[in-house]
Design an enzyme around this catalytic site. Structure first.
Site, PDB file in Angstrom:
ATOM      1  N   ASN A 156      24.271  30.587  39.986  1.00  0.00           N
ATOM      2  CA  ASN A 156      24.834  29.966  41.181  1.00  0.00           C
ATOM      3  C   ASN A 156      24.682  28.460  41.337  1.00  0.00           C
ATOM      4  OD1 ASN A 156      26.150  31.954  42.935  1.00  0.00           O
ATOM      5  ND2 ASN A 156      24.211  33.028  42.785  1.00  0.00           N
ATOM      6  N   ASP A 184      23.316  44.110  45.789  1.00  0.00           N
ATOM      7  CA  ASP A 184      23.454  42.686  45.472  1.00  0.00           C
ATOM      8  C   ASP A 184      22.144  41.946  45.739  1.00  0.00           C
ATOM      9  OD1 ASP A 184      24.820  39.846  45.565  1.00  0.00           O
ATOM     10  OD2 ASP A 184      26.388  41.214  44.879  1.00  0.00           O
ATOM     11  N   ASP A 185      22.226  40.664  45.925  1.00  0.00           N
ATOM     12  CA  ASP A 185      21.085  39.754  46.077  1.00  0.00           C
ATOM     13  C   ASP A 185      20.153  40.204  47.214  1.00  0.00           C
ATOM     14  OD1 ASP A 185      19.498  37.554  45.984  1.00  0.00           O
ATOM     15  OD2 ASP A 185      21.085  36.092  46.335  1.00  0.00           O
ATOM     16  N   ASP A 192      34.390  34.122  44.410  1.00  0.00           N
ATOM     17  CA  ASP A 192      33.709  34.427  45.670  1.00  0.00           C
ATOM     18  C   ASP A 192      34.694  34.444  46.828  1.00  0.00           C
ATOM     19  OD1 ASP A 192      31.189  34.964  44.923  1.00  0.00           O
ATOM     20  OD2 ASP A 192      30.291  33.076  45.581  1.00  0.00           O
ATOM     21  N   ARG A 249      21.570  25.067  46.412  1.00  0.00           N
ATOM     22  CA  ARG A 249      21.359  26.380  47.014  1.00  0.00           C
ATOM     23  C   ARG A 249      19.860  26.720  47.026  1.00  0.00           C
ATOM     24  NH1 ARG A 249      22.885  32.600  45.845  1.00  0.00           N
ATOM     25  NH2 ARG A 249      23.861  33.046  47.807  1.00  0.00           N
ATOM     26  N   TRP A 258      35.096  25.943  43.375  1.00  0.00           N
ATOM     27  CA  TRP A 258      34.489  27.199  43.829  1.00  0.00           C
ATOM     28  C   TRP A 258      35.364  27.786  44.949  1.00  0.00           C
ATOM     29  CZ3 TRP A 258      31.742  27.880  48.703  1.00  0.00           C
ATOM     30  CH2 TRP A 258      31.187  29.160  48.830  1.00  0.00           C
ATOM     31  N   LYS A 306      25.312  43.068  37.697  1.00  0.00           N
ATOM     32  CA  LYS A 306      26.114  41.879  38.033  1.00  0.00           C
ATOM     33  C   LYS A 306      25.228  40.666  37.761  1.00  0.00           C
ATOM     34  CE  LYS A 306      28.276  39.742  42.127  1.00  0.00           C
ATOM     35  NZ  LYS A 306      28.422  39.923  43.578  1.00  0.00           N
ATOM     36  N   TRP A 307      25.647  39.827  36.821  1.00  0.00           N
ATOM     37  CA  TRP A 307      24.803  38.726  36.318  1.00  0.00           C
ATOM     38  C   TRP A 307      25.283  37.430  36.948  1.00  0.00           C
ATOM     39  CZ3 TRP A 307      21.877  39.200  31.346  1.00  0.00           C
ATOM     40  CH2 TRP A 307      21.281  38.005  30.949  1.00  0.00           C
ATOM     41  N   ASP A 308      24.550  36.959  37.926  1.00  0.00           N
ATOM     42  CA  ASP A 308      24.971  35.782  38.685  1.00  0.00           C
ATOM     43  C   ASP A 308      24.409  34.489  38.092  1.00  0.00           C
ATOM     44  OD1 ASP A 308      26.314  34.517  40.733  1.00  0.00           O
ATOM     45  OD2 ASP A 308      25.460  35.763  42.315  1.00  0.00           O
ATOM     46  N   CYS A 347      29.104  36.867  36.522  1.00  0.00           N
ATOM     47  CA  CYS A 347      29.391  36.301  37.838  1.00  0.00           C
ATOM     48  C   CYS A 347      28.716  34.949  37.861  1.00  0.00           C
ATOM     49  CB  CYS A 347      28.831  37.201  38.925  1.00  0.00           C
ATOM     50  SG  CYS A 347      28.954  36.466  40.568  1.00  0.00           S
TER      51      CYS A 347
HETATM   52  C1  DGJ Z   1      27.353  34.606  44.453  1.00  0.00           C
HETATM   53  C2  DGJ Z   1      28.168  35.805  44.097  1.00  0.00           C
HETATM   54  O1  DGJ Z   1      29.408  35.448  43.606  1.00  0.00           O
HETATM   55  C3  DGJ Z   1      28.258  36.707  45.306  1.00  0.00           C
HETATM   56  O2  DGJ Z   1      29.128  37.773  45.061  1.00  0.00           O
HETATM   57  C4  DGJ Z   1      26.870  37.183  45.619  1.00  0.00           C
HETATM   58  O3  DGJ Z   1      26.408  37.976  44.560  1.00  0.00           O
HETATM   59  C5  DGJ Z   1      25.961  35.994  45.860  1.00  0.00           C
HETATM   60  N1  DGJ Z   1      26.030  35.020  44.804  1.00  0.00           N
HETATM   61  C6  DGJ Z   1      24.534  36.447  46.012  1.00  0.00           C
HETATM   62  O4  DGJ Z   1      23.665  35.402  46.102  1.00  0.00           O
END
Ligand code: DGJ
Length: 723
Positions: A476, A362-363, A544, A439, A195, A472-474, A522
């Site tokens: 994480n 964003d988030d 990121d 997270r 990452w 933007k489809w995250d 994403c």
């Molecule tokens: C990870 C993404 O890569 C960031 O750009 C951002 O959108 C955060 N998540 C938001 O939680």
């Protein structure tokens, strides 16, 4: 007719390449050749009479599958090398003998149900050979698909497996493809990392024994990309034979290389068999993901250019496939979770003023999400932050003259969410154990159809609720505890793949229902940046890590397979939030302009001269983006091996080129260097900084590089053909 079958040889070919398969005297499929074009009837078949320790079917000592090159391999019979396939019925053997049954030549390219794949726009673009092999004792019939492109040196392979018995079968391994390359000296390139350090290029010698790359994280992951370039030992950037292999899949994968005792090399690629199993009822079919294979006779450079053209035009889809992408401003590094409508509008207003085209929220816009500890799953607008909901904000952003986009993370669920409290069994979990948090979130069980249906309804409503033109489809976190409460213990080996199929269904439904929306993949940056996702979303957040120097490596690596139109890159503030490094706005802008340009910092804090600099940067990008996004990439200086990095894009008709040169660290009193351009029309005249040069001179003599005395300097050269 680019597929023939004569004298027991299948010949799959186009003007550049040949792929040859022998149907042996015992009905096995033996691999003969994959490389430059040959005449199939001139090929002398390998007669390997090497002593085998086991006679074939107990009778023929001179025929050993343990040394013969094959097409799709099974471990445990005569062949004791790595197997591509293994399946078992209760009380029966796992050792199949897959024998040829029939074949079919199909015009066009069949799709793979529920999964992404390279597609044909019309049937003339591909021809497919489908060979059926079977084993009645194991009760399986397999179809091996080979689709050859008319235009490119590309063959796509995948395999379908049918249970032809009257009992349930369990598949334990089902690679997409295997190839036995002839004895030789090879190296391979792969893209490894972590990452915020994705896609670092490494070239290793292929040694005798077992080696390879894989992911077991429930996504393709940031640590390895589902891709290798197998290279002749002497191959390089512009010369030598290279076989690029890229798996169109976004979950656990494995590409293994097994160099055996006689230096032949078995490459096996597909779903990672680790932890995988799949129950197949009588009559059911399992289809593997697709492996895309590019053959280049001119090194890595040509391989990348072929992948780019193919993936850009025949993997990516949708309204934005052939369109330049909007320059966006994203509020993440500007505000993180701490924003209200006024703050957002302040940022978007400034963005519009300097020429940006899209504002991305964003988030943090939903539930009670004031940090990353809650609310994933509660996809309801937080009206404390956004009193007039998404529609109100979108309208106001639009009034400023730019478009509105939104961040989502559908496959996750927070332990602190109403959704989890209502459906605790919707999180992936191992029965009777605590679930691992990462997270502060769990992963939602996408292997369950009702969960996917629920998410389709929820996100359909969100996307309808406002004028949203971008998503933007995250995603994480990894898939730890990848068990489903809806499946019995003996079927938990299916969860990782079922999860991916569920996610693909969600992506397919939403991207088809909202064709005007530009979707960006994403996954904490590039944690799931693979060809599978590109089928649904034509661009991906590159990392990121927004530090401009680190991005030189990441984007150079990504460009090995992925076209610039898919690599999103943002200018962020300094000191950089990931590294604390301070680089000039120019370098940040130049690096980001070599992909899909965006911005991600608090624009309301810009002073006048910075605003002017941004406006000029944006204006230039609007001038060059067509060439950057849709041109051919030529790598000029490898940043992994030098103090600088450089690459260029050339328009398909060679009328324009854009060169990017990034100096990472300056050196006192250093040498004066020229850089030789590539890919231009040798006889055309080009203008550059007020002078005219022939393509020949630019490519054979080159241009002098600027002598930089400070760290982090850079330039972008626009070169235009004289009309
Ligand atoms: C990870 C993404 O890569 C960031 O750009 C951002 O959108 C955060 N998540 C938001 O939680």
């Amino acid at each position: 007719m680019p597929v023939t079958f004569k004298n027991d040889i299948f010949h799959i070919y186009n003007d550049e390449i040949s792929y040859c398969i022998e149907l042996s005297k015992y009905s096995d499929l033996l691999h003969v050749h994959f490389g430059g074009r040959v005449e199939a009837d001139e090929i002398e078949l390998l007669k390997r009479e090497r002593a085998s320790f086991s006679a074939y079917e107990g009778k023929d000592n001179g025929y050993s599958l343990d040394v013969l090159p094959q097409e799709y391999t099974v471990y445990g019979g005569q062949d004791l090398r790595n197997g591509a396939f293994s399946a078992k019925k209760n009380g029966k053997t796992e050792i199949s003998r897959l024998k040829y049954r029939s074949h079919e030549i199909i015009k066009g390219k069949p799709g793979i149900s529920g999964m992404p794949a390279v597609y044909a726009e019309n049937d003339d673009e591909f021809t497919t050979l489908a060979i059926t092999v079977a084993d009645d004792i194991t009760g399986v019939e397999l179809v091996l698909y080979y689709s050859i492109s008319e235009k490119y040196p590309v063959i796509c392979r995948h395999t379908s497996i049918k249970n032809i018995s009257d009992d349930t079968l369990r598949i334990n391994a089902a690679a997409s493809a295997a190839i036995d390359f002839p004895a030789g000296d090879y190296k391979y390139m792969h893209l490894h990392g972590a990452w915020i350090r994705e896609k670092h290029v490494e070239i290793c010698d292929v040694h005798e024994g077992f080696q390879g790359i894989e992911s077991r994280r429930g996504s393709s992951g940031p640590c390895e990309n589902p891709f290798i370039a197998l290279m002749d030992k002497n191959a390089g950037e512009e010369y030598g034979e290279v076989w690029g292999m890229s798996l169109v899949y976004s979950s656990n994968f494995k590409i293994s290389m097994d160099m055996e005792q006689y230096k032949t090399l078995r490459v096996t690629a597909g779903i990672n068999p680790a932890g995988f199993s799949w129950q197949l009822k009588p009559g059911e079919v399992f289809e593997t993901p697709e492996l895309v294979m590019v053959y280049s006779d001119s090194g890595l450079g040509k391989m990348s250019r072929i992948f780019h053209r193919l993936y850009r035009t025949r993997l990516c889809r949708g309204a934005y496939r052939d369109k330049v992408r909007p320059i966006l401003i994203n509020n993440w590094e500007a505000t993180y979770f701490n924003f209200n409508e006024e703050k957002l509008l302040e940022i978007s207003r400034k963005g519009a003023e300097v020429g940006m085209e899209l504002f991305v929220l964003d988030d943090g816009w939903f539930g009670k999400r004031h940090d990353d500890k809650s609310s994933l799953g509660d996809w309801f607008v937080n009206t404390d932050k956004l009193p007039d909901a998404l529609s109100g904000l979108a309208e106001r952003v639009k009034e400023q003259g730019i478009k509105f986009g939104l961040w989502v993370e559908p496959e996750m669920i927070s332990p602190d969410s109403d959704l989890f409290r209502k459906h605790p069994d919707w999180a992936l979990q191992v029965a009777d154990r605590d679930i691992h948090e990462a997270r502060s979130q769990y992963v939602i069980d996408m292997s369950r159809a009702e969960v996917v249906d629920y998410l389709i309804d929820v996100f359909r409503e969100i996307l309808k609720s406002a004028d949203i033109t971008y998503v933007k489809w995250d995603f994480n976190r990894n898939l730890n505890d990848a068990n489903s409460s809806a499946l019995p213990n003996e079927r938990q080996g299916e969860v990782m793949h079922r999860f991916m199929l569920g996610t693909y269904r969600l992506m397919d439904t939403l991207t088809s229902e909202f064709p005007h929306i530009l979707f960006e993949g994403c996954s904490g940056g590039a944690g799931r940046n693979d060809p599978g996702i590109l089928y649904y979303m034509p661009q991906n957040w590159g990392s990121d890590d927004t530090d401009a120097v680190e991005r030189i490596y990441i984007q150079y690596g990504a460009g090995m397979v992925y076209p610039a139109s898919t690599i999103c890159s943002h200018v962020s503030t300094v000191p950089n939030h990931q590294l604390g490094r301070v680089t000039p706005m120019k370098l940040r802008g130049d690096v980001a302009s070599s992909g899909v340009l965006g911005y991600e910092f608090d624009l309301s804090k810009l002073d006048e001269s910075e605003s002017k600099e941004l406006a000029v940067q944006i204006e230039r990008y609007k001038r060059i983006r067509e060439v950057v996004l849709f041109g051919d990439l030529y790598r000029l200086i490898n940043p992994f091996e030098n103090r600088s990095g450089a690459w260029m894009y050339v328009a398909e008709d060679k009328s324009k080129a854009v060169v990017f040169y990034f100096n990472k660290l300056a050196r006192p009193n250093s040498e004066i260097r020229r850089i030789k351009l590539k890919g231009l029309d040798p006889v055309a005249k080009y203008t550059f900084e007020g002078r005219t040069y022939s393509g020949l001179t630019l490519m054979n003599f080159g241009l002098y590089l600027p002598e930089y005395e400070k760290d982090f300097e850079s330039c972008v050269w626009e070169i235009n053909k004289v009309k």
